[in-house]
Enzyme design. Structure first.
Site, PDB file in Angstrom:
ATOM      1  N   ASP A  24      -3.603  -0.682  -4.326  1.00  0.00           N
ATOM      2  CA  ASP A  24      -3.079   0.678  -4.155  1.00  0.00           C
ATOM      3  C   ASP A  24      -4.206   1.529  -3.574  1.00  0.00           C
ATOM      4  OD1 ASP A  24      -2.238   3.305  -4.500  1.00  0.00           O
ATOM      5  OD2 ASP A  24      -1.243   2.903  -6.419  1.00  0.00           O
ATOM      6  N   HIS A  25      -4.034   1.922  -2.330  1.00  0.00           N
ATOM      7  CA  HIS A  25      -5.129   2.612  -1.639  1.00  0.00           C
ATOM      8  C   HIS A  25      -5.370   4.025  -2.195  1.00  0.00           C
ATOM      9  CE1 HIS A  25      -8.178   3.010   1.240  1.00  0.00           C
ATOM     10  NE2 HIS A  25      -7.531   2.698   2.351  1.00  0.00           N
ATOM     11  N   ARG A  26      -4.447   4.514  -3.003  1.00  0.00           N
ATOM     12  CA  ARG A  26      -4.687   5.822  -3.632  1.00  0.00           C
ATOM     13  C   ARG A  26      -5.799   5.713  -4.668  1.00  0.00           C
ATOM     14  NH1 ARG A  26       1.086   6.948  -6.069  1.00  0.00           N
ATOM     15  NH2 ARG A  26       0.658   4.821  -6.707  1.00  0.00           N
TER      16      ARG A  26
END
Ligand code: CAO
Length: 558
Positions: A530-532
């Site tokens: 999850d790049h967040r």
């Protein structure tokens, strides 16, 4: 006596045109002039009618095929009283003669510009090409005065009862004057617009259609129009004209839209079958497509794939799922999804839509690990020791080193919960679908204990005996397709986890050791995250560390 004859494509201008719809199937009884299929080029849509009444014995084409003048479409057993009049299409050398019964506006030849119109400068008349000497209504004008247009951009659409045809700009330039409006009827050579060509310098206006030999629209006419079709225009020999017949243009519930509108809808991902046309006779217009999209975007009432409320409350709405009658294209069977695939689909759709995924790839050298694994397996014949147990160990080590991977983001995206326990989910493929049981406290278990537990949960999963508790509390998941094959894949993060490891089949590869290439067993790893929560650099470090753990058995056993 009934005999089998070929139904062929009429003269459509010598350019291949794709079939977008087949309107009959083998065994159907068709009337003369009943539409057999629809062709659509970038400038025109047309239906090809049956040249005679009879029964369809064989279809020689399918949707997506490109056809050209005189191609055989179907074998038709002609009814006993089939008209003697040309059952077969004309042979190639007879192409200038009228085809039996069909209409096909020739896409590229639709406009009737002056010679070298594409390079024109100064005022340029746009005239209606040869459409067969019958007045045809304009159903759409796509440009307005002042618009800059590209060469071949559609200016307006004519529609009659057998065909829809766009009139393209003969050259790039600016629309100076429009001589017609929607609803006007036009005929061969009528002046419809005046353009200012791109060149700047004034040049003599392009000759109107009547004075200039028209490029052949290359369309075929129904038999009654045939005599007229042979009349030359402006002294030039004329190929059969476009012919129109509204009552049969869109059989059944097929959407009624011009090629330009269909192209516009395709661009926006809109299924025209879902759009209600507000034009004459239910014709779909540009505003109908825009209105439909606007409605979808603002209502938020669109169900997402797999039933997940993708974006509900997150401002994300999706276009409706395309509705296709697959039985039109061949035999089908409908099978309702089971309970597990339905739940998986909803979760996967939500996770895919809401998590910005990135996948980091890495190869681990497991040559030594594999030798050790085999030895361990021989010593513990009652257990199945697969590479997966080593991967669980390596993942735990990496989660300890990079705690951000052992975390969950809250729904608001504001708080990260870091976990101090190490529960690893394992994707298990069962005949009923995908399930993810969890191995708890994997950090506290040895390789053999993990092998035993993996065997147990896999069996429980395949025997449908997993409980909700068996599948909860995971921190990080592993999806191993190594027993099957493949070189890499992009697994979907199992929310609320923030990363997942995909494992593909290990393969012997030549690896450079600084002096020479040596054969090493390499295990492909695909880490989706999850790049967040996780940056690319952190993910690359995690993957490299994971590979190091797997590559050095001593570290793993520490
Ligand atoms: N490279 C090479 N061989 C591998 C391997 C790898 N990465 N991983 C496993 N193997 C070998 C095993 O050693 C075993 O060989 P032997 O029979 O000679 O010992 C064989 O492949 C089969 O292994 P397995 O699949 O039975 O066992 P596993 O421990 O590797 O996996 C389980 C167990 C439950 C994860 C697996 O059976 C499974 O269901 N995998 C599918 C997971 C899945 O569907 N993921 C996709 C999720 S997204 O749709």
């Amino acid at each position: 006596m009934a005999d089998v004859k070929e139904a062929r494509v009429p003269d459509i201008g010598g350019k291949p045109v794709p079939i977008i719809e087949i309107l009959v199937k083998v065994g159907d009884t068709v009337e003369k002039d009943q539409s057999l299929l629809t062709l659509e080029s970038d400038k025109a849509t047309m239906e090809v009618p049956a040249p005679f009444a009879g029964v369809i014995k064989e279809l020689k084409v399918k949707v997506g095929d490109e056809v050209n003048d005189n191609d055989v479409i179907a074998l038709v057993e002609a009814a006993g009283d089939a008209p003697a009049a040309k059952a077969d299409a004309p042979k190639q050398e007879e192409k200038a003669a009228p085809a039996p019964a069909a209409a096909a506006p020739a896409p590229a030849a639709a406009a009737a510009p002056a010679p070298s119109a594409s390079k024109a400068s100064g005022p340029l008349n746009v005239n209606v090409p040869d459409i067969g000497g019958k007045p045809v209504p304009i159903i759409e004008v796509m440009v307005k005065v002042g618009d800059t247009v590209e060469k071949d951009q559609s200016l307006m659409t004519l529609e009659s009862d057998k065909a829809t045809m766009d009139i393209p700009a003969p050259a790039a330039g600016v629309i100076k004057e429009l001589k017609v409006k929607v609803g006007d009827e036009v005929n061969d050579g009528d002046l419809i617009a005046i353009m200012e060509g791109e060149g700047g310098e004034a040049a003599p206006a392009a000759a109107p259609q009547a004075a200039a030999p028209a490029p052949a629209p290359a369309a075929a006419a129904p038999a009654p129009a045939a005599t007229k079709a042979d009349v030359p225009v402006g002294g030039a020999p004329r190929t059969p004209p476009v012919s129109f017949d509204a009552s049969v243009i869109m059989p059944g519930n097929a959407p009624y839209a011009s090629p330009a509108i269909r192209a516009f809808a395709r661009e926006l991902g809109v299924d025209v079958a879902q759009v209600k046309g507000s034009g004459r006779g239910g014709r779909i217009q540009r505003e109908d497509i825009s209105g439909y999209v606007k409605n979808v975007m603002t209502s938020g009432a669109v169900p997402s794939a797999g039933g997940a409320a993708a974006g509900g409350g997150n401002g994300l709405s999706l276009l409706p799922w395309p509705k296709v009658d697959f039985s039109k294209f061949g035999e089908i069977e409908e099978k309702p999804l089971g309970r597990i695939p339905k739940i998986s689909a909803a979760n996967l759709a939500r996770n895919w839509a809401m998590i910005p995924h990135v996948t980091q790839f890495e190869d681990a050298d497991i040559t030594e690990l594999e030798a050790f694994r085999k030895k361990l397996g021989e010593e513990n014949k009652d257990l199945k020791v697969t590479p997966l147990v080593f991967q669980i160990k390596a993942v735990v080590a990496a989660l300890k080193k990079f705690p951000t991977f052992n975390a969950s983001l809250d729904a608001a995206g504001e708080t990260l919960t870091l976990k101090k326990y190490f529960n690893v989910g394992i994707a298990v493929d069962t005949p009923d679908g995908l399930v993810v049981p969890v191995i708890r406290d994997a950090d506290k278990k040895g390789l053999l204990e993990l092998a035993a537990e993996l065997g147990e949960i896999s069996k429980k999963a395949r025997d449908k005996k997993l409980t909700a508790a068996d599948m909860s509390g995971g921190c990080f998941s592993i999806s191993s397709l190594g027993g099957i094959g493949g070189t890499a894949f992009t697994p979907i993060v199992n929310a609320p986890e923030v990363a997942i490891l995909g494992v593909s089949k290990a393969a012997m590869k030549p690896v450079w050791n600084g002096k020479e290439f040596v054969p090493r067993l390499m295990l492909p790893l695909s880490l989706s995250y999850d790049h967040r929560v996780i940056d690319g650099a952190l993910a690359a470090r995690f993957a490299v560390y994971l590979a190091q753990q797997l590559g050095d058995i001593r570290r793993l056993l520490l």
